[in-house]
Design a protein around this motif. Structure first.
Motif, PDB file in Angstrom:
ATOM      1  N   MET A   1       0.830  -1.194   0.000  1.00  0.00           N
ATOM      2  CA  MET A   1       0.000   0.000   0.000  1.00  0.00           C
ATOM      3  C   MET A   1       0.867   1.247   0.000  1.00  0.00           C
ATOM      4  SD  MET A   1      -2.656  -1.109   3.040  1.00  0.00           S
ATOM      5  CE  MET A   1      -3.736   0.269   2.741  1.00  0.00           C
ATOM      6  N   VAL A   2       0.359   2.284  -0.610  1.00  0.00           N
ATOM      7  CA  VAL A   2       0.842   3.648  -0.385  1.00  0.00           C
ATOM      8  C   VAL A   2      -0.322   4.412   0.220  1.00  0.00           C
ATOM      9  CG1 VAL A   2       1.713   5.763  -1.402  1.00  0.00           C
ATOM     10  CG2 VAL A   2       2.485   3.555  -2.294  1.00  0.00           C
ATOM     11  N   LEU A   3      -0.130   4.944   1.403  1.00  0.00           N
ATOM     12  CA  LEU A   3      -1.199   5.637   2.123  1.00  0.00           C
ATOM     13  C   LEU A   3      -0.592   6.824   2.861  1.00  0.00           C
ATOM     14  CD1 LEU A   3      -4.263   5.112   2.504  1.00  0.00           C
ATOM     15  CD2 LEU A   3      -3.699   4.055   4.699  1.00  0.00           C
ATOM     16  N   GLY A   4      -1.117   8.002   2.576  1.00  0.00           N
ATOM     17  CA  GLY A   4      -0.571   9.191   3.212  1.00  0.00           C
ATOM     18  C   GLY A   4       0.890   9.403   2.905  1.00  0.00           C
ATOM     19  N   GLY A   5       1.314   8.985   1.721  1.00  0.00           N
ATOM     20  CA  GLY A   5       2.711   9.154   1.315  1.00  0.00           C
ATOM     21  C   GLY A   5       3.647   8.112   1.875  1.00  0.00           C
ATOM     22  N   LYS A   6       3.135   7.142   2.639  1.00  0.00           N
ATOM     23  CA  LYS A   6       3.970   6.118   3.259  1.00  0.00           C
ATOM     24  C   LYS A   6       3.795   4.775   2.546  1.00  0.00           C
ATOM     25  CE  LYS A   6       5.325   9.063   6.316  1.00  0.00           C
ATOM     26  NZ  LYS A   6       6.699   9.613   6.256  1.00  0.00           N
ATOM     27  N   ARG A   7       4.893   4.060   2.397  1.00  0.00           N
ATOM     28  CA  ARG A   7       4.845   2.716   1.822  1.00  0.00           C
ATOM     29  C   ARG A   7       4.625   1.704   2.944  1.00  0.00           C
ATOM     30  NH1 ARG A   7       9.549   4.885  -0.934  1.00  0.00           N
ATOM     31  NH2 ARG A   7       9.131   5.253  -3.162  1.00  0.00           N
ATOM     32  N   ILE A   8       3.603   0.871   2.775  1.00  0.00           N
ATOM     33  CA  ILE A   8       3.180  -0.075   3.806  1.00  0.00           C
ATOM     34  C   ILE A   8       3.100  -1.466   3.187  1.00  0.00           C
ATOM     35  CG2 ILE A   8       1.324  -0.675   5.413  1.00  0.00           C
ATOM     36  CD1 ILE A   8       0.519   2.358   5.264  1.00  0.00           C
ATOM     37  N   LEU A   9       3.636  -2.450   3.881  1.00  0.00           N
ATOM     38  CA  LEU A   9       3.582  -3.837   3.425  1.00  0.00           C
ATOM     39  C   LEU A   9       2.916  -4.661   4.523  1.00  0.00           C
ATOM     40  CD1 LEU A   9       4.458  -5.713   1.104  1.00  0.00           C
ATOM     41  CD2 LEU A   9       6.645  -6.027   2.282  1.00  0.00           C
ATOM     42  N   VAL A  10       1.906  -5.445   4.132  1.00  0.00           N
ATOM     43  CA  VAL A  10       1.092  -6.192   5.097  1.00  0.00           C
ATOM     44  C   VAL A  10       1.249  -7.693   4.871  1.00  0.00           C
ATOM     45  CG1 VAL A  10      -1.222  -6.521   6.039  1.00  0.00           C
ATOM     46  CG2 VAL A  10      -0.583  -4.301   5.075  1.00  0.00           C
ATOM     47  N   ASP A  11       1.628  -8.426   5.903  1.00  0.00           N
ATOM     48  CA  ASP A  11       1.695  -9.902   5.900  1.00  0.00           C
ATOM     49  C   ASP A  11       2.340 -10.464   4.635  1.00  0.00           C
ATOM     50  OD1 ASP A  11       0.444  -9.811   8.338  1.00  0.00           O
ATOM     51  OD2 ASP A  11      -1.452 -10.694   7.685  1.00  0.00           O
ATOM     52  N   PRO A  12       3.543 -10.027   4.279  1.00  0.00           N
ATOM     53  CA  PRO A  12       4.149 -10.512   3.035  1.00  0.00           C
ATOM     54  C   PRO A  12       4.648 -11.951   3.162  1.00  0.00           C
ATOM     55  CG  PRO A  12       5.709  -9.137   4.224  1.00  0.00           C
ATOM     56  CD  PRO A  12       4.414  -9.069   4.988  1.00  0.00           C
ATOM     57  N   VAL A  13       4.385 -12.751   2.131  1.00  0.00           N
ATOM     58  CA  VAL A  13       4.897 -14.127   2.031  1.00  0.00           C
ATOM     59  C   VAL A  13       5.477 -14.285   0.631  1.00  0.00           C
ATOM     60  CG1 VAL A  13       4.330 -16.586   2.132  1.00  0.00           C
ATOM     61  CG2 VAL A  13       3.205 -14.993   3.690  1.00  0.00           C
TER      62      VAL A  13
END
Length: 275
Positions: A112-124
């Motif tokens: 995700m990119v949200l509010g200018g931040k790169r976010i990674l959720v539960d990566p496999v």
């Protein structure tokens, strides 16, 4: 014969101990982290509890019966697509961080990119969601990325420590790229064993709000599930996340069954742009 059986049992026990002591199984909370776990109102009788009673099995079922059924029951026809499904592979490093975006990476993994931040959720990214590569293989088309394909990650979010959400090879490969790793109580024990410095690890209980910067607040919210990377369950917490910027609110439920927490989330937050 008795001596031989004893020697076999000892050998099996030593082998099992060696397997479960491997790095990939992580670690249980200890010391200050364990004290925080035990202070949680959701931790009772030596383990985390759901907000409502949640039996592991339907009445009349057994774990052995389920496993035998999975092994020997006849699979339905057309269980898999007859041809590969079309997929796209955006260049994550080239994405404009001025625009909010969510890209599904398969199962419960998201970039995700949200509010200018790169976010990674539960990566496999290892190709399987299990302790060993012959089990629980990832579906074709959901294995397009590796840790090398990731840009710098401001926030790595982990909902719980099951193998199909917390992947040891992926977590260790991502370490140099991760700014902060956000997770429920106790899960940080795994990350600490895997080399993450304490200053990178943020753990929180349900109903906590982590204001990560001026543009992003992460709310750690209840889920109805369980946890564990071996036969010991519920020593770490499981959770969902509400990601909130001044303009956008996203609900990531984590692995959850239905329960009162769904209506409670609806009442607490004034709607979601994406769930």
């Amino acid at each position: 014969m008795l001596l031989i059986l004893c020697l076999v049992a000892i050998a099996v026990a030593i082998g099992a101990y060696a397997v479960f002591k491997q790095q990939k199984f992580g670690a249980y909370p200890e010391g200050e982290r364990l004290a925080r776990v035990e202070a949680s109102p959701h931790y009772r009788d030596g383990e985390f509890q759901n907000t409502v009673p949640t039996p592991m099995l339907v009445e009349g079922q057994s774990s052995i019966g389920i496993m035998l059924g999975n092994l020997f029951s006849r699979s339905p026809e057309r269980l898999r697509p007859e041809q590969a499904l079309p997929v796209e592979r955006p260049d994550l490093k080239a994405l404009d961080t001025d625009k909010d975006v969510l890209i599904w990476l398969g199962h419960s993994s998201y970039f995700m990119v949200l509010g200018g931040k790169r976010i990674l959720v539960d990566p496999v990214f290892s190709g399987y969601g299990a302790p060993f590569s012959m089990f629980n293989k990832i579906f074709p088309g959901t294995d397009l990325y590796t840790a090398d394909d990731m840009p710098p990650i401001d926030y790595l979010l982990i909902t719980h420590d099951h193998w199909d959400h917390l992947d040891y090879p992926t977590a260790t490969d991502l370490l140099p790229k991760v700014g902060k790793a956000v997770m429920p109580l106790g899960v940080g024990a795994h990350f600490e064993r895997w080399g993450y410095p304490q200053e990178k690890i943020l753990e929180a209980d349900w109903n906590s709000a982590l204001r990560l910067d001026d543009m992003l607040t992460v709310h750690v919210v209840p889920a109805r599930h369980y946890s564990g990377r071996s036969f010991t369950r519920n020593k770490t917490l499981w959770a969902g996340f509400v990601l909130e910027t001044p303009e956008t609110r996203v609900l990531l439920s984590g692995d959850t069954g239905y329960g009162p927490h769904i209506n409670e989330l609806a009442a607490k937050f004034d709607g979601f742009d994406l769930a």
